[in-house]
Design an enzyme around this catalytic site. Structure first.
Site, PDB file in Angstrom:
ATOM      1  N   LYS A  25       0.840  -1.219   0.000  1.00  0.00           N
ATOM      2  CA  LYS A  25       0.000   0.000   0.000  1.00  0.00           C
ATOM      3  C   LYS A  25       0.863   1.253   0.000  1.00  0.00           C
ATOM      4  O   LYS A  25       0.642   2.182  -0.770  1.00  0.00           O
ATOM      5  CB  LYS A  25      -0.897  -0.029   1.240  1.00  0.00           C
ATOM      6  CG  LYS A  25      -1.399   1.326   1.733  1.00  0.00           C
ATOM      7  CD  LYS A  25      -2.213   1.160   3.017  1.00  0.00           C
ATOM      8  CE  LYS A  25      -2.463   2.422   3.785  1.00  0.00           C
ATOM      9  NZ  LYS A  25      -1.309   2.957   4.516  1.00  0.00           N
ATOM     10  N   ASN A  26       1.855   1.292   0.875  1.00  0.00           N
ATOM     11  CA  ASN A  26       2.616   2.537   1.034  1.00  0.00           C
ATOM     12  C   ASN A  26       3.655   2.740  -0.063  1.00  0.00           C
ATOM     13  O   ASN A  26       4.353   3.743  -0.065  1.00  0.00           O
ATOM     14  CB  ASN A  26       3.265   2.589   2.421  1.00  0.00           C
ATOM     15  CG  ASN A  26       2.218   2.773   3.509  1.00  0.00           C
ATOM     16  OD1 ASN A  26       1.074   3.129   3.219  1.00  0.00           O
ATOM     17  ND2 ASN A  26       2.596   2.509   4.753  1.00  0.00           N
ATOM     18  N   ARG A  98      -4.715   8.942   3.282  1.00  0.00           N
ATOM     19  CA  ARG A  98      -3.523   9.769   3.462  1.00  0.00           C
ATOM     20  C   ARG A  98      -2.782  10.003   2.145  1.00  0.00           C
ATOM     21  O   ARG A  98      -2.204  11.066   1.905  1.00  0.00           O
ATOM     22  CB  ARG A  98      -2.583   9.033   4.444  1.00  0.00           C
ATOM     23  CG  ARG A  98      -1.424   9.848   4.911  1.00  0.00           C
ATOM     24  CD  ARG A  98      -1.906  10.742   5.984  1.00  0.00           C
ATOM     25  NE  ARG A  98      -0.917  11.655   6.490  1.00  0.00           N
ATOM     26  CZ  ARG A  98      -1.264  12.730   7.161  1.00  0.00           C
ATOM     27  NH1 ARG A  98      -2.535  13.016   7.392  1.00  0.00           N
ATOM     28  NH2 ARG A  98      -0.351  13.532   7.614  1.00  0.00           N
ATOM     29  N   CYS A 122      -5.498   7.260   8.651  1.00  0.00           N
ATOM     30  CA  CYS A 122      -5.941   6.808   9.963  1.00  0.00           C
ATOM     31  C   CYS A 122      -5.778   7.906  10.984  1.00  0.00           C
ATOM     32  O   CYS A 122      -4.816   8.667  10.951  1.00  0.00           O
ATOM     33  CB  CYS A 122      -5.128   5.586  10.377  1.00  0.00           C
ATOM     34  SG  CYS A 122      -5.620   4.122   9.477  1.00  0.00           S
ATOM     35  N   ARG A 127      -1.084  14.432  13.002  1.00  0.00           N
ATOM     36  CA  ARG A 127      -0.372  13.977  11.793  1.00  0.00           C
ATOM     37  C   ARG A 127      -0.061  15.224  10.976  1.00  0.00           C
ATOM     38  O   ARG A 127      -0.801  15.590  10.064  1.00  0.00           O
ATOM     39  CB  ARG A 127      -1.224  12.986  10.993  1.00  0.00           C
ATOM     40  CG  ARG A 127      -1.535  11.722  11.752  1.00  0.00           C
ATOM     41  CD  ARG A 127      -2.093  10.643  10.859  1.00  0.00           C
ATOM     42  NE  ARG A 127      -1.074  10.121   9.959  1.00  0.00           N
ATOM     43  CZ  ARG A 127      -1.296   9.118   9.119  1.00  0.00           C
ATOM     44  NH1 ARG A 127      -2.489   8.561   9.059  1.00  0.00           N
ATOM     45  NH2 ARG A 127      -0.344   8.674   8.335  1.00  0.00           N
ATOM     46  N   ASP A 315       3.336   0.538  12.212  1.00  0.00           N
ATOM     47  CA  ASP A 315       2.159  -0.136  11.652  1.00  0.00           C
ATOM     48  C   ASP A 315       2.060  -1.593  12.118  1.00  0.00           C
ATOM     49  O   ASP A 315       1.039  -2.250  11.891  1.00  0.00           O
ATOM     50  CB  ASP A 315       2.172  -0.074  10.118  1.00  0.00           C
ATOM     51  CG  ASP A 315       1.955   1.342   9.598  1.00  0.00           C
ATOM     52  OD1 ASP A 315       1.615   2.227  10.397  1.00  0.00           O
ATOM     53  OD2 ASP A 315       2.128   1.560   8.376  1.00  0.00           O
ATOM     54  N   ARG A 407      -9.034  -0.760   3.945  1.00  0.00           N
ATOM     55  CA  ARG A 407      -8.183   0.304   3.385  1.00  0.00           C
ATOM     56  C   ARG A 407      -6.814  -0.252   3.004  1.00  0.00           C
ATOM     57  O   ARG A 407      -6.193   0.229   2.066  1.00  0.00           O
ATOM     58  CB  ARG A 407      -7.951   1.406   4.441  1.00  0.00           C
ATOM     59  CG  ARG A 407      -8.984   2.490   4.509  1.00  0.00           C
ATOM     60  CD  ARG A 407      -8.439   3.655   5.325  1.00  0.00           C
ATOM     61  NE  ARG A 407      -7.157   4.053   4.780  1.00  0.00           N
ATOM     62  CZ  ARG A 407      -6.138   4.549   5.477  1.00  0.00           C
ATOM     63  NH1 ARG A 407      -6.248   4.750   6.772  1.00  0.00           N
ATOM     64  NH2 ARG A 407      -5.012   4.875   4.885  1.00  0.00           N
TER      65      ARG A 407
HETATM   66  C1  LIG Z   1       0.640   6.446   3.100  1.00  0.00           C
HETATM   67  C2  LIG Z   1       1.788   6.122   3.983  1.00  0.00           C
HETATM   68  O1  LIG Z   1       2.903   5.906   3.524  1.00  0.00           O
HETATM   69  N1  LIG Z   1       1.528   6.034   5.281  1.00  0.00           N
HETATM   70  C3  LIG Z   1       2.585   5.647   6.206  1.00  0.00           C
HETATM   71  C4  LIG Z   1       3.411   6.861   6.511  1.00  0.00           C
HETATM   72  O2  LIG Z   1       2.549   7.879   7.021  1.00  0.00           O
HETATM   73  P1  LIG Z   1       3.095   9.368   7.073  1.00  0.00           P
HETATM   74  O3  LIG Z   1       3.992   9.600   5.923  1.00  0.00           O
HETATM   75  O4  LIG Z   1       1.919  10.231   7.261  1.00  0.00           O
HETATM   76  O5  LIG Z   1       3.977   9.327   8.368  1.00  0.00           O
HETATM   77  P2  LIG Z   1       5.213  10.294   8.690  1.00  0.00           P
HETATM   78  O6  LIG Z   1       6.450   9.481   8.622  1.00  0.00           O
HETATM   79  O7  LIG Z   1       5.099  11.509   7.838  1.00  0.00           O
HETATM   80  O8  LIG Z   1       4.873  10.732  10.174  1.00  0.00           O
HETATM   81  C5  LIG Z   1       5.576  10.259  11.296  1.00  0.00           C
HETATM   82  C6  LIG Z   1       5.507  11.297  12.371  1.00  0.00           C
HETATM   83  O9  LIG Z   1       6.101  12.518  11.920  1.00  0.00           O
HETATM   84  C7  LIG Z   1       5.238  13.614  12.151  1.00  0.00           C
HETATM   85  N2  LIG Z   1       5.349  14.564  11.024  1.00  0.00           N
HETATM   86  C8  LIG Z   1       5.294  14.081   9.744  1.00  0.00           C
HETATM   87  C9  LIG Z   1       5.324  14.962   8.672  1.00  0.00           C
HETATM   88  C10 LIG Z   1       5.403  16.337   8.937  1.00  0.00           C
HETATM   89  O10 LIG Z   1       5.416  17.164   8.021  1.00  0.00           O
HETATM   90  N3  LIG Z   1       5.460  16.778  10.221  1.00  0.00           N
HETATM   91  C11 LIG Z   1       5.431  15.916  11.286  1.00  0.00           C
HETATM   92  O11 LIG Z   1       5.492  16.328  12.440  1.00  0.00           O
HETATM   93  C12 LIG Z   1       3.817  13.003  12.188  1.00  0.00           C
HETATM   94  O12 LIG Z   1       2.930  13.825  12.914  1.00  0.00           O
HETATM   95  C13 LIG Z   1       4.074  11.664  12.831  1.00  0.00           C
HETATM   96  O13 LIG Z   1       4.071  11.811  14.232  1.00  0.00           O
HETATM   97  O14 LIG Z   1       4.414   6.530   7.465  1.00  0.00           O
HETATM   98  C14 LIG Z   1       3.880   6.115   8.729  1.00  0.00           C
HETATM   99  C15 LIG Z   1       5.052   5.897   9.672  1.00  0.00           C
HETATM  100  O15 LIG Z   1       5.859   4.875   9.210  1.00  0.00           O
HETATM  101  C16 LIG Z   1       3.041   4.861   8.537  1.00  0.00           C
HETATM  102  O16 LIG Z   1       2.397   4.579   9.765  1.00  0.00           O
HETATM  103  C17 LIG Z   1       1.980   5.078   7.480  1.00  0.00           C
HETATM  104  O17 LIG Z   1       1.405   3.831   7.144  1.00  0.00           O
HETATM  105  C1  LIG Z   2      -1.325   4.737   9.223  1.00  0.00           C
HETATM  106  C2  LIG Z   2      -1.485   4.021   8.146  1.00  0.00           C
HETATM  107  O1  LIG Z   2      -1.775   4.451   6.904  1.00  0.00           O
HETATM  108  P1  LIG Z   2      -2.116   5.927   6.397  1.00  0.00           P
HETATM  109  O2  LIG Z   2      -0.874   6.730   6.541  1.00  0.00           O
HETATM  110  O3  LIG Z   2      -2.453   5.677   4.972  1.00  0.00           O
HETATM  111  O4  LIG Z   2      -3.253   6.434   7.221  1.00  0.00           O
HETATM  112  C3  LIG Z   2      -1.279   2.571   8.146  1.00  0.00           C
HETATM  113  O5  LIG Z   2      -1.029   2.031   7.054  1.00  0.00           O
HETATM  114  O6  LIG Z   2      -1.367   1.958   9.214  1.00  0.00           O
END
Ligand SMILES: CC(=O)N[C@H]1[C@@H](OP(=O)(O)OP(=O)(O)OC[C@H]2O[C@@H](n3ccc(=O)[nH]c3=O)[C@H](O)[C@@H]2O)O[C@H](CO)[C@@H](O)[C@@H]1O
Ligand SMILES: C=C(OP(=O)(O)O)C(=O)O
Length: 428
Positions: A25-26, A98, A122, A127, A315, A407
């Site tokens: 998915k990711n 997301r 989620c 986030r 995850d 999802r």
């Molecule tokens: C679609 C996708 O790929 N989703 C994955 C992605 O989510 P996602 O990319 O949203 O996760 P991030 O690695 O960005 O976020 C991790 C942490 O960094 C913080 N943060 C992130 C960006 C930002 O601009 N500012 C900030 O503060 C977030 O609030 C969170 O606490 O990585 C997560 C962490 O491995 C996984 O759980 C999700 O499944």
């Molecule tokens: C947090 C997850 O995904 P997303 O970033 O797409 O919400 C997830 O895959 O568990």
């Protein structure tokens, strides 16, 4: 949201057999975003997981004017982005997953702007997206927020001509890194991204972009350099296997005391999770592209700290919380990535679990024999953890709000049933 989705699981069957790990998915979500950067030709993505997030991404690609055909039986997605017509990511689709935010770089390059009416994913606490916005701004974009009549925030990003620069993530954000790499791929000049994420899905997306003609180096080192090019071309790419889906099936074998062959799973992709599962009593045997897994000894308790790759994936934190309920002693879980990812504890408590939560730390007091109950999937991994708990619980477990599970996991009931589980998916 449409109809309510529920899973009913009758626990007690050991799982045995062979299961095919789905495409990631990711990885596929940023790839769909990347395919919109090719202004000619058709991109073909293979090994696409047939999950709700992919269906939403296809709808969103169509909403901005792309022709997108998802061939479910062939697990192949064909995208023709030669005639995009709108820079707007509409709320009704974009706010349901997301990955919608991963369309932004393509819209910036194709239209000079992107309008984001909503971003989903989620609900795991805060986030933030500031690393993305700050990076786009450093490349010359302006970011403004306007409040719609219904109170929702609408983000408007304008970028006449993106230029390379030195960018960074405060922490190695997964989608943040992908978005900045994609924005830099067609920007003028060279971009350096510091503290870039190391996740295998990020590297798979870099591989796709390189095949499309992007000049990217340093993937997997934390320092990614991107030299902007004039255009990207449509190519064919096979999506890597989903390491989280693999991890859940490893735990399905572990929680039922079974043994499975996971086709397409790579032990290395599980990072520290593989070591933690081994410490709990799971045995792994990598045979080429098939990972054999079994658990026939007592489950030992564990100490888990979630971290970016190759650390223990957040995850997989919910699934291991379910597994820990059956371990001979207390397990300790420290969730470092998200500040709201413990709603599962209350649901497991309905099944008889004893879990003490204190902020972002949890103590799981095992062993507890769980019993079936009606429980709610508050997010995707909460859903997969409840399926695991149901597989090992006495009696029937009903998991409501299971759209979340759909999802991210494809054909959950079918794949588990083939391994001997008693599970059905119900809609309505
Ligand atoms: C679609 C996708 O790929 N989703 C994955 C992605 O989510 P996602 O990319 O949203 O996760 P991030 O690695 O960005 O976020 C991790 C942490 O960094 C913080 N943060 C992130 C960006 C930002 O601009 N500012 C900030 O503060 C977030 O609030 C969170 O606490 O990585 C997560 C962490 O491995 C996984 O759980 C999700 O499944
Ligand atoms: C947090 C997850 O995904 P997303 O970033 O797409 O919400 C997830 O895959 O568990």
């Amino acid at each position: 949201m449409g109809h309510e989705v529920r899973y009913r699981v009758r626990g007690g069957s050991q799982l045995h057999g062979t299961v095919f790990v789905q495409g990631a998915k990711n990885a596929v979500l940023p790839m769909i975003g990347a395919s919109l950067m090719a202004s000619k030709g058709r991109t073909v993505l293979r090994n696409v997981p047939i999950i709700e997030d992919v269906r939403r991404a296809v709808e969103l690609a169509r909403a901005v004017g792309a022709k997108a055909e998802l061939h479910e039986t062939e697990r192949t997605l064909v995208i023709d982005a030669s005639s995009l017509s709108s820079p707007v990511l509409p709320a009704d689709i974009a706010s349901r997953f997301r990955g919608s935010f991963l369309f932004v770089p393509a819209l910036l390059h194709r239209f000079g702007e992107a309008v984001i009416e909503g971003v989903g994913g989620c609900n795991l606490g805060s986030r933030n997206l500031d690393f993305h916005y700050n990076g786009f701004k450093r490349m010359g974009a302006t970011v403004t927020e306007q409040v719609a009549d219904n109170g929702d925030g609408i983000i408007h990003i304008k970028a006449g001509d993106l230029r390379g620069g030195t960018l960074y993530c405060d922490t190695p954000s997964h989608t943040g890194t992908e978005n900045l790499i994609m924005a830099a791929a067609l920007a003028r000049g060279t971009t350096l991204i510091k503290n870039a994420a190391l996740e295998p899905e990020v590297l798979d997306n870099i591989a796709l972009l390189q095949a499309m003609g992007a000049k990217i180096s340093g993937g997997g080192t934390g320092f990614v350099t991107v030299e902007g090019v004039g255009e990207l071309t449509a190519v064919e790419h096979t999506v890597m296997p989903d390491r989280i889906d693999a991890g859940v099936f490893v735990m399905a074998a572990a929680i039922t005391g079974g043994d499975l062959n996971l086709v397409g799973a790579t032990l290395e992709h599980l990072g520290v999770a593989a070591d933690k599962l081994e410490q709990m009593g799971v045995e792994f045997h990598q045979q080429g592209a098939v990972l054999q897994v079994r658990r026939d000894r007592t489950l030992r308790p564990i100490n888990v700290i979630t971290d970016e790759y190759p650390g223990f994936a957040t995850d997989l934190q919910s699934p291991i919380m379910a597994l820990s309920c059956f371990a001979e002693g207390p397990s300790y879980i420290y969730e470092r990535i998200f500040d709201g990812r413990f709603k599962l504890a209350d649901e497991l408590a309905k099944m008889g679990a004893d879990i003490e939560v204190d902020g972002n730390r949890a103590k799981v007091n095992g062993p507890r024999g769980l019993r079936g109950a009606e429980v709610e999937a508050h997010d995707l991994r909460c859903g997969s953890a409840l399926v695991l708990a149901g597989l090992a619980a006495e009696g029937e477990t009903t998991i409501t709000s299971a759209y979340y599970l759909d999802r991210g996991h494809a054909h959950t009931a079918e794949r588990l049933s083939q391994l001997g589980a008693d599970i059905v998916r119900e809609v309505g």
